[in-house]
Scaffold this motif. Structure first.
Motif, PDB file in Angstrom:
ATOM      1  N   ARG A  41      10.173   6.335  -0.054  1.00 60.66           N
ATOM      2  CA  ARG A  41      10.244   6.167  -1.506  1.00 60.66           C
ATOM      3  C   ARG A  41      10.139   4.713  -1.925  1.00 60.66           C
ATOM      4  N   VAL A  42      10.520   3.782  -1.072  1.00 59.21           N
ATOM      5  CA  VAL A  42      10.388   2.359  -1.365  1.00 59.21           C
ATOM      6  C   VAL A  42       9.162   1.840  -0.613  1.00 59.21           C
ATOM      7  N   VAL A  43       8.231   1.269  -1.381  1.00 54.80           N
ATOM      8  CA  VAL A  43       6.999   0.729  -0.807  1.00 54.80           C
ATOM      9  C   VAL A  43       6.902  -0.737  -1.205  1.00 54.80           C
ATOM     10  N   VAL A  44       6.736  -1.596  -0.208  1.00 53.66           N
ATOM     11  CA  VAL A  44       6.522  -3.021  -0.442  1.00 53.66           C
ATOM     12  C   VAL A  44       5.055  -3.313  -0.143  1.00 53.66           C
ATOM     13  N   LEU A  45       4.380  -3.930  -1.108  1.00 53.87           N
ATOM     14  CA  LEU A  45       3.001  -4.367  -0.889  1.00 53.87           C
ATOM     15  C   LEU A  45       3.020  -5.842  -0.532  1.00 53.87           C
ATOM     16  N   ASP A  46       2.651  -6.152   0.693  1.00 52.96           N
ATOM     17  CA  ASP A  46       2.523  -7.538   1.150  1.00 52.96           C
ATOM     18  C   ASP A  46       1.112  -7.981   0.775  1.00 52.96           C
TER      19      ASP A  46
END
Length: 110
Positions: A41-46
């Motif tokens: 549910r938590v997505v980090v876009l680097d």
């Protein structure tokens, strides 16, 4: 566009490389949707290797934010370069999609 995926217990980190434009925005949006459907549910876009973003790319980020929030999570941006930050600031989307300096900072955010 190449998108590297790092699945962690508490979040997923996606690393799109290249230009985030009308041509590639759908691919990123689909990857975010797949990641959320897979239970992250938590997505980090680097965005360290994202060299350019246009309005279609911004639309993919907004769609990804919507998908994560519907699932009870969040979409967080990390390591955005000057051009991407400028797009976020000019559209005032940096108020909603706050860019973090590092992936670790984005992961720790609440």
């Amino acid at each position: 566009m190449e998108i590297e995926t790092d699945l962690r217990a508490d979040a997923a980190v996606l690393r799109p490389a290249g230009r985030l434009t009308m041509v590639t925005a759908g691919e990123l949006r689909a990857r975010i949707d797949e990641t959320v459907a897979g239970g992250h549910r938590v997505v980090v876009l680097d965005l360290a290797d994202t060299t350019f973003m246009d309005s279609s790319g911004l639309g993919a980020l907004v769609g990804g934010l919507r998908a994560t929030r519907v699932a009870g999570g969040d979409l967080r941006l990390a390591c955005a370069g000057a051009q991407v930050r400028t797009v976020l600031q000019l559209t005032t989307m940096d108020r909603v999609l706050r860019p973090y300096d590092t992936v670790e900072d984005a992961l720790r955010a609440s």
